[in-house]
Design an enzyme around this catalytic site. Sequence first.
Site, PDB file in Angstrom:
ATOM      1  CB  CYS A 141       0.057 -12.991  -0.873  1.00 27.30           C
ATOM      2  SG  CYS A 141      -0.398 -12.868  -2.604  1.00 27.30           S
ATOM      3  CG  HIS A 171       4.436 -11.989  -3.449  1.00 34.12           C
ATOM      4  ND1 HIS A 171       4.577 -13.074  -4.285  1.00 34.12           N
ATOM      5  CD2 HIS A 171       3.085 -11.862  -3.228  1.00 34.12           C
ATOM      6  CE1 HIS A 171       3.379 -13.579  -4.546  1.00 34.12           C
ATOM      7  NE2 HIS A 171       2.462 -12.869  -3.918  1.00 34.12           N
TER       8      HIS A 171
END
Lengths: 364, 364, 364, 364
Positions: free
Chosen positions: C160, C257
């Site tokens: 990710c 993120h």
Amino acid sequence: MSNLAPFQPPQRRIPVTVLGATGLVGQRFVALLDGHPWFELAGIAASERNAGTRYGDTVRWKVEAEPPAAALNLRLAAPVPGDALPSRIVFSALPAAEAEDIEPRFARAGALVFSNASAYRMAADVPLIVPEINGDHLAALERQRERHGWPGAIVTNPNCSSIGLTLALAPLQPFGIRRVLVTTLQAASGAGYPGVASLDLLDNVIPHIGGEEEKMETETRKILGGWNAETATFEPISTDAMRISATCTRVAVRDGHLETVSVELAGRPSADDLIAAWRDYTGAPQRLGLPTAPMHPLIYREEVDRPQPVRDRLAGRGMAVTVGRLRACDVLDYKFVCLSHNTIRGAAGAALLNAELAVARGIA
Amino acid sequence: MSNLAPFQPPQRRIPVTVLGATGLVGQRFVALLDGHPWFELAGIAASERNAGTRYGDTVRWKVEAEPPAAALNLRLAAPVPGDALPSRIVFSALPAAEAEDIEPRFARAGALVFSNASAYRMAADVPLIVPEINGDHLAALERQRERHGWPGAIVTNPNCSSIGLTLALAPLQPFGIRRVLVTTLQAASGAGYPGVASLDLLDNVIPHIGGEEEKMETETRKILGGWNAETATFEPISTDAMRISATCTRVAVRDGHLETVSVELAGRPSADDLIAAWRDYTGAPQRLGLPTAPMHPLIYREEVDRPQPVRDRLAGRGMAVTVGRLRACDVLDYKFVCLSHNTIRGAAGAALLNAELAVARGIA
Amino acid sequence: MSNLAPFQPPQRRIPVTVLGATGLVGQRFVALLDGHPWFELAGIAASERNAGTRYGDTVRWKVEAEPPAAALNLRLAAPVPGDALPSRIVFSALPAAEAEDIEPRFARAGALVFSNASAYRMAADVPLIVPEINGDHLAALERQRERHGWPGAIVTNPNCSSIGLTLALAPLQPFGIRRVLVTTLQAASGAGYPGVASLDLLDNVIPHIGGEEEKMETETRKILGGWNAETATFEPISTDAMRISATCTRVAVRDGHLETVSVELAGRPSADDLIAAWRDYTGAPQRLGLPTAPMHPLIYREEVDRPQPVRDRLAGRGMAVTVGRLRACDVLDYKFVCLSHNTIRGAAGAALLNAELAVARGIA
Amino acid sequence: MSNLAPFQPPQRRIPVTVLGATGLVGQRFVALLDGHPWFELAGIAASERNAGTRYGDTVRWKVEAEPPAAALNLRLAAPVPGDALPSRIVFSALPAAEAEDIEPRFARAGALVFSNASAYRMAADVPLIVPEINGDHLAALERQRERHGWPGAIVTNPNCSSIGLTLALAPLQPFGIRRVLVTTLQAASGAGYPGVASLDLLDNVIPHIGGEEEKMETETRKILGGWNAETATFEPISTDAMRISATCTRVAVRDGHLETVSVELAGRPSADDLIAAWRDYTGAPQRLGLPTAPMHPLIYREEVDRPQPVRDRLAGRGMAVTVGRLRACDVLDYKFVCLSHNTIRGAAGAALLNAELAVARGIA
């Protein structure tokens, strides 16, 4: 709570044991015992598989400051009575299911077990103590010992959300508490570590904590109720005499349970009466000068927006309950907000104060 | 709520104005009007000093998605009736103090003002509407117009914390609501932007929101109360007939007010009766098929840990109230938890639904 | 990435399977497959002990909205190839350790496995795909099948945190990327559920995520590197040609993120060159019009304080990477900030886009 | 930093003044001065409009504990030199714009002003002091006094994010620092109160702090640079000799700035060399035994996931910088993480330590 005989503090520090020493409440015990004038941490136990390891290598310390240097080199033992675990005074931070088996073994081996676990809180011969309120319940130990044939005994303290409520209510008992409606906003640390997942608390509230509402309702009746010395039984306040209803929620706070409370009081006191009752309230720990006792068990704050977890949880080094926002309630008589530190006054500090009371009374 | 005549949706989209368009609720209006089938955002106003600027250059957009492309190029006007601000339907997201002056000017200029401000909510001739509950209160507009000599009028919606409570209570009215005790856990967005400082919410709860408890207590009585057509007056439920007590707190949540509620009900319904009442509840918006109406204004969830802000605030596109945890209350009769999106159903969406109702009824 | 032959979308929806369907990424797969034009969720698997249970009864749904109605009644199967699990296209949200065993079994049974697990990402014959960047790496499947004798195959997507970085870097490759220094501020959902304890994130940052920094450094080289058709081997960018250094931290954010990046570029482009490169960048998914492809894989924002997780994570329905704050770096050449949704573009959405690419190319 | 003459601590506590005493940093000053062995808080000033009010009535206390009892009854004065404000030592927590006007007035009136404001940090004759590093810069005071004809003078401390970085870098200077790349994750309290809106930090990161990156880059050069006694000028490290690049972000943390740092070092030291350099580092405050000095200005922790704000910000009573995660960097030479308390070591504690150094050196 009267007739407090003068007492001699221990001549030398009593070696004590902590069961469940690696968990969050266990860590609080270790932290609070550091530099304690009466007790010295000498034995620590955790699960079998960690037996033999150094505390400093095994514990994942989550309490604010560093672990006490003296504790780092202690070796963890299995939670079994024996030479590694001094057994005059034993503090238990075990989960309820483990406490159920293990605590009686230590009582049988002669230990006075001061337990934070829920396993025996409501048992017929186990005192559930808040020292300011019901130290006389320690009289139940005699019956407990007789019945089980134990040289030791088990003493419990309330659930972390019950203790703030009962301390806030105790000074109001003279006014005749008829009904109590409480909503809690509880901190993450109340669930231990790892406890609540961050995805359940970031930008969220969890409006349910398993078993918590029932504990608040039943424990409060026992703590505020009496001990009948003749029949040697507890006489909890009946559900008719005092109705209690709790809703428990979990919020994004590290430490400190906040509670919004409404009460109905038979005696129709004024708001000033209530505030004076909180401010004047003291109990055995204050009169005896127990080391962990806060000077004032209850602090009433005048500001409109207090108590707050981040501001008030460390009042009285985490042992005082802060009350605020007293005002008329249109449904019951009064409403207010209270706050207590859930792992100090609500857990490890509570058990420690119980042990100090027992020592002062010559029981431990 | 009966005798709903069939109606024709507007043939073409009605140009509408948003006052206070740069604030948090103003932004919600702009977002909800994007793609609205009946209304077209044509005028936006903010403070004098921003008059003439492009919306896209001035607004500090804080609602999740991007501002609608169509709104970016609109020019902000001063909040004064005039050609720049279409005045058939005006949405007001003004602060109370500004609303007090400005909203009547628009009503005088012919606008039907749908206001989220608190300034006139409790006024004797201003309806405080939750369309599922008390659309008949719109009848007060006639008196309002007469009295002030306005061609337009002011229609208000409740405070963000009142609306969740009243929608949860409305289906219970047939059971005879006698007492209501509520604690709120309110989201940061309820205070606008910048609103609550991060230092007041990180790792904290603020147990006080100025004026909020009073609003919940008084608004609820008016909304659930009646409109007496003969005397042309509101008849709020008296404090004797229904006692209400609220405690309001602010928690570290972005959107979604959660409320823990205890109620006493004269009719002694079963829990299943209450759940059925919530699930079966519909009102004018559903029957009329208003564009912003949720299919079900109330959703009851069976899970023990619902509703939660992060999971349930967008139910019914933010227009449904989610209820859960119904259980017996040892002090009153029942207790439950409810949750609503405070800037959609609790603010901009509420005013929008009011406007849709007015259009459907031929008032706007 | 050139020579994209026209293709026929599937005539009817292809039944697909999700392995690890109850976890956080598994839930994302289930959510993204709801209403998918090409794929229909027909098989779901979780651990043995939940085999046979209804998905709706077993899953603890943590993705924002409700689980899709169609998924609720599916029965969970054990993660074993068989009739219950359609095997043309299989999505894997398994933990690495389980993926290592289970994914090859499905490939052997004929499935094209689109895996989010790290187990095979760096394997010599397994493509690690970001469809905008290196769809040509799918050529490795031929070798993979030959070598293992599988009728099916395994296709992986990056970690990710790698995926946001590589998408932000890919448009800069023509300028000659020499060095990359990145610090990540990663969301809680990246660790799954329960994942990170709330006590580790409330009022805190955890400056370490096990294995993450290494993954970012190695995966980026492979993705941005080439596939040598003659030797049938991957040719990752060497550590000499492009130096990468990552520091990974976890912050109190639910999803999204954020990464701060400094780069050294051989070609000395202007800042406008870089912004144009990001804005003009498209790849196979855009040219083919794949259903899950964002219109723009990269969005550059001019505001000084963007991207932000709460504002930008859902850009392009969670499939776009948002870049901002491009400015000169006094150590390398430029620095910027980028953000991507870690469970959509960074996990389930990535695998889904890989599968769509494979279908469009006639591989699946 | 050598040739530290022995000194006599003050015979009696020196009355001191705090300017800007109601703000967040002002409160920290008040808290840190409580019980200080050398200084006694005797004068407090805030804005004109609060002049004459009781501190306890005016301050909205936001620092953890209660305001010191002794401070509650002090009367706020306007920030003007005069009898109400003892002027030997004055601490300034003023905003930069106000500091620009007010601080010189106090210097002219004879005060040694220890300022946390940015207004004069980079001025040619104002020392920017971190006492462990560059106490010799105090020599600039002579020139400052001459030039302005002031009996007093202004001494500044660095910005809250610069101070952690420079203390982490100072021990590495012997190895020849060539390049520094830093990303900060800064706490909410760094922006004062009310500061950052909760809607900007809940579930979010703000990747921008106005002016902060420039401050880190320029202040670090001045602090780590020299004072040329012959020319009586500062000689900051040139941008060629040491390149610095900073990216500053704000995260949902109350106190404690965390920084991820990569460095290039000419001397090619081993990791052990660096750790030893941090652990062995001491400066004038430690050698002189200044009251606010931490025993170790730098603490290196071995755990993979430290430092963390909630765990390490109070190291050395908030005056130590904690470093961890030293490892090779594939782009520069080494990377590590450091953390410091932004309102103690990064603000009020910094100014206090500066004042103590000045007293010990006979300057104040």
